[in-house]
Design an enzyme around this catalytic site. Sequence first.
Site, PDB file in Angstrom:
ATOM      1  N   SER A   1      -2.201   4.474 -14.346  1.00 53.41           N
ATOM      2  CA  SER A   1      -3.165   4.230 -15.448  1.00 53.41           C
ATOM      3  C   SER A   1      -3.713   2.802 -15.525  1.00 53.41           C
ATOM      4  O   SER A   1      -4.541   2.518 -16.390  1.00 53.41           O
ATOM      5  CB  SER A   1      -2.575   4.589 -16.825  1.00 53.41           C
ATOM      6  OG  SER A   1      -2.629   5.979 -17.052  1.00 53.41           O
TER       7      SER A   1
ATOM      8  N   VAL B   1      -5.897   4.672  -6.022  1.00 53.55           N
ATOM      9  CA  VAL B   1      -4.760   5.110  -5.218  1.00 53.55           C
ATOM     10  C   VAL B   1      -4.912   6.599  -4.842  1.00 53.55           C
ATOM     11  O   VAL B   1      -4.499   7.020  -3.759  1.00 53.55           O
ATOM     12  CB  VAL B   1      -3.428   4.800  -5.946  1.00 53.55           C
ATOM     13  CG1 VAL B   1      -3.206   5.658  -7.168  1.00 53.55           C
ATOM     14  CG2 VAL B   1      -2.251   4.886  -4.998  1.00 53.55           C
ATOM     15  N   ASP B   2      -5.518   7.377  -5.710  1.00 50.58           N
ATOM     16  CA  ASP B   2      -5.769   8.799  -5.448  1.00 50.58           C
ATOM     17  C   ASP B   2      -6.609   8.962  -4.173  1.00 50.58           C
ATOM     18  O   ASP B   2      -6.252   9.719  -3.247  1.00 50.58           O
ATOM     19  CB  ASP B   2      -6.505   9.378  -6.674  1.00 50.58           C
ATOM     20  CG  ASP B   2      -6.489  10.891  -6.747  1.00 50.58           C
ATOM     21  OD1 ASP B   2      -5.886  11.520  -5.862  1.00 50.58           O
ATOM     22  OD2 ASP B   2      -7.082  11.443  -7.695  1.00 50.58           O
TER      23      ASP B   2
ATOM     24  N   ALA C   1      -8.538   2.511 -12.983  1.00 52.42           N
ATOM     25  CA  ALA C   1      -9.694   3.154 -13.626  1.00 52.42           C
ATOM     26  C   ALA C   1      -9.402   3.552 -15.074  1.00 52.42           C
ATOM     27  O   ALA C   1     -10.301   3.560 -15.916  1.00 52.42           O
ATOM     28  CB  ALA C   1     -10.097   4.385 -12.824  1.00 52.42           C
ATOM     29  N   TYR C   2      -8.161   3.872 -15.385  1.00 52.38           N
ATOM     30  CA  TYR C   2      -7.811   4.344 -16.730  1.00 52.38           C
ATOM     31  C   TYR C   2      -7.542   3.207 -17.727  1.00 52.38           C
ATOM     32  O   TYR C   2      -7.302   3.466 -18.911  1.00 52.38           O
ATOM     33  CB  TYR C   2      -6.639   5.329 -16.679  1.00 52.38           C
ATOM     34  CG  TYR C   2      -7.027   6.727 -16.221  1.00 52.38           C
ATOM     35  CD1 TYR C   2      -8.344   7.047 -15.888  1.00 52.38           C
ATOM     36  CD2 TYR C   2      -6.080   7.738 -16.128  1.00 52.38           C
ATOM     37  CE1 TYR C   2      -8.698   8.327 -15.465  1.00 52.38           C
ATOM     38  CE2 TYR C   2      -6.436   9.032 -15.712  1.00 52.38           C
ATOM     39  CZ  TYR C   2      -7.745   9.315 -15.389  1.00 52.38           C
ATOM     40  OH  TYR C   2      -8.093  10.586 -14.980  1.00 52.38           O
TER      41      TYR C   2
ATOM     42  N   ASP D   1       0.870  -1.181   0.000  1.00 54.38           N
ATOM     43  CA  ASP D   1       0.000   0.000   0.000  1.00 54.38           C
ATOM     44  C   ASP D   1       0.906   1.230   0.000  1.00 54.38           C
ATOM     45  O   ASP D   1       1.663   1.453   0.946  1.00 54.38           O
ATOM     46  CB  ASP D   1      -0.862  -0.046   1.265  1.00 54.38           C
ATOM     47  CG  ASP D   1      -1.701   1.201   1.448  1.00 54.38           C
ATOM     48  OD1 ASP D   1      -1.616   2.136   0.622  1.00 54.38           O
ATOM     49  OD2 ASP D   1      -2.438   1.241   2.449  1.00 54.38           O
TER      50      ASP D   1
END
Length: 178
Positions: free
Chosen positions: A123, A39-40, A126-127, A16
């Site tokens: 990326s 992670v954001d 979600a990307y 983490d």
Amino acid sequence: MEVQIGESKLMILEGDITQETTDAIVNAANSGLKGGGGVDGAIHRAGGPAIMEACRKIGYCPAGQAVITTGGNLKAKYVIHTVGPVYTGGGRNESKLLKSAYLESLKLASKKGLKSLSFPAISTGAYGYPVSEAARIALTTTLDYLKAHPDIESVRFVLFGKPTYDVFAEEMKKLNMQ
Ligand code: AR6
């Protein structure tokens, strides 16, 4: 798994990133620096409101670029926020933008005089960037940078879960780095 590159170390591990004690951790942010999931979200939750306050002042970061803020309550003193590309098949400069996200983060760390840095797999959540290609770009870009910039002593890829770790380990072997 760890490799020595001149005076510097490049390491991949499962973990983490919010728990890292490197000088800076890198956030996989969005262009509006508005926070989000993945992670954001984890970094903003762990670091507290000072990070969002600093992001609001900066306001914007295009894909492939990077900005730096305080680490707030994190053990890391700084957060480097970079924005990776949204993957839509590979025909929209995604590989170039992903490489640039890593490179600009590394350059910013050097500029700030930082010695150690932790990256997530930018990326690949979600990307939607395919993990193996993203891992190859992450590792080759960092390897080349460290060869030319021994000021950065340690770069750690902190990978969330064994599947992502395993893909990075596989790519590291292919690159003859291990
Ligand atoms: N430590 C390390 N890696 C993590 C952690 C953690 N605590 N949590 C998730 N990951 P993502 P992206 C991994 O989606 O694809 C956000 O909403 C995760 O498993 O966080 O660049 C932003 O605001 C994956 O391997 O980032 C943007 O809108 C990797 O981090 C958008 O998502 C990246 O997944 C950015 O998407």
